[in-house]
Design a protein around this motif. Structure first.
Motif, PDB file in Angstrom:
ATOM      1  N   SER A  92       0.859  -1.184   0.000  1.00 27.43           N
ATOM      2  CA  SER A  92       0.000   0.000   0.000  1.00 27.43           C
ATOM      3  C   SER A  92       0.888   1.224   0.000  1.00 27.43           C
TER       4      SER A  92
ATOM      5  N   PRO B 196      -4.684  -0.017  -3.665  1.00 30.94           N
ATOM      6  CA  PRO B 196      -5.775   0.912  -3.352  1.00 30.94           C
ATOM      7  C   PRO B 196      -5.277   2.345  -3.451  1.00 30.94           C
ATOM      8  N   HIS B 197      -6.194   3.268  -3.622  1.00 25.22           N
ATOM      9  CA  HIS B 197      -5.801   4.665  -3.745  1.00 25.22           C
ATOM     10  C   HIS B 197      -5.157   5.161  -2.460  1.00 25.22           C
TER      11      HIS B 197
ATOM     12  N   SER C 234     -14.150  -0.002  -9.281  1.00 21.98           N
ATOM     13  CA  SER C 234     -13.303  -0.180  -8.100  1.00 21.98           C
ATOM     14  C   SER C 234     -12.562   1.101  -7.745  1.00 21.98           C
TER      15      SER C 234
ATOM     16  N   TYR D 268      -9.991   2.533  -9.372  1.00 17.81           N
ATOM     17  CA  TYR D 268      -8.562   2.557  -9.657  1.00 17.81           C
ATOM     18  C   TYR D 268      -8.208   3.715 -10.582  1.00 17.81           C
TER      19      TYR D 268
END
Length: 342
Positions: A177, A196-197, A340, A342
């Motif tokens: 992450s 994930p962002h 999602s 992305y």
């Protein structure tokens, strides 16, 4: 040199090799040699190097790393990272086919790391093509933190360069992450090329910068891996590649006392030099399509010690592939990627 190599001018490879010019923010900056591969035009600063075999390239790159061994770069100052966020162009990160950084570019992210030569060992229990089928594909591995560890937080990451005969390398990047982990156990978490962002402001800005050149900025594509085998032979028919890769650390490393007890700021070189040559670092898992189960397809094994190298920190380059390249070949994945976030 801000914005160097930001625009590729007048490439014509329809009839063979051509010379192209890359233009930067201060005028002409480089001459590149271009030729046609089975799926795209490729431009590189060193045609003679690219024509070498995968083994020759691996040995050459690792020899250069050994030549600057132990003379590691310092983490950049805050103003250098601010320069990256505000001024530096990252278009060439996706467009420049080379195993060395272009003139004027510095690694503002993952600036300090450890390098080893290695092999990707395919289990050949899967449908994927290209280098995914190689039983011992020569690779260069670089393990690093995304930035200087602080506040009991470190951000482990890996870049892997798959070398091919007569063709430019294909590269993959993996993190757990953008926020990192508590402590310094580098091998305590899985890594992936889909993230994930980010939540932190600086990481969001960096993601936006990448987003200017690759719309899905938290994902790295891997479709080029499937286009040709290690020996440079184009695959027959449509290249077959998975949606996502996961890298699961060797449990013997994840539970080794030196990693379990490592502080967030324990020098990476001190930890990685304890790993014997020939060690499997990660098992590679593939996710065939969105939400499919992850299945093991191979392993990342070292064939040398992991060393701190200023060449690895200041010259070694791992080109990113846009996720859009994958989505153009697999448009059925696009809705999932969009939904999602992305």
């Amino acid at each position: 040199m801000p914005g160097v190599l930001s625009t590729l001018l007048s490439v014509d490879v329809s009839k063979g090799v051509r010379i192209a010019v890359l233009a930067g923010g201060v005028g002409l900056s480089a001459l590149l040699f271009c030729w046609k591969t089975p799926s795209r035009a490729v431009c590189t600063a060193d045609e003679k190097y690219e024509k070498k075999s995968a083994d020759e390239k691996m040995k050459l790159l690792y020899t250069r790393c050994r030549g600057w061994e132990g003379d590691a770069r310092e983490y950049p100052e805050k103003n250098e990272f601010a320069h990256f966020l505000l001024d530096e162009s990252y278009g060439p990160t996706f467009a420049y086919y080379s195993d060395e950084l272009y003139t004027g570019q510095r690694k503002s992210i993952h600036p300090v790391g450890c390098v080893a030569s290695g092999v990707f060992e395919s289990f050949n229990n899967h449908p994927y093509s290209g280098v995914f089928t190689s039983e011992a594909n020569p690779i260069i591995i670089r393990l690093s933190h995304a930035g200087q560890p602080k506040g009991n937080i470190s951000i482990p990451g890996m870049a892997v360069k798959f070398l091919r005969d007569g063709l430019p390398s294909v590269n993959v990047f993996a993190l757990n992450s953008f926020e990192g982990i508590e402590g310094g156990n580098f091998f305590s978490v899985d890594l992936s090329n889909h993230l994930p962002h980010p939540k932190a402001v600086a990481n969001k800005i960096a993601s936006l910068k990448f987003g200017a050149f690759s719309p899905h900025s938290t994902m790295v594509g891997i479709s080029e891996f499937a286009e040709a085998t290690q020996d440079g032979t184009p695959v027959e028919g449509e290249p077959n590649f998975p949606f996502q890769l996961r890298f699961v650390p060797n449990p013997n490393l994840a539970t080794a006392p030196q990693f379990v007890n490592a502080a967030h700021d324990t020098p990476l070189g001190e930890l990685m030099e304890t790993i014997p040559m020939g060690t499997v670092l990660y098992t590679v898992l593939a996710i065939e399509y969105p939400e499919a189960p992850a299945k093991p397809i191979g392993a990342i094994r070292t064939t040398s010690p992991l060393i701190h190298s200023k060449y690895g920190d200041e010259k070694l380059f791992f080109r990113h592939q846009r996720m859009n390249d994958d989505l153009e070949r697999r448009p059925e994945w696009r809705d999932h990627v969009t939904k999602s976030g992305y």
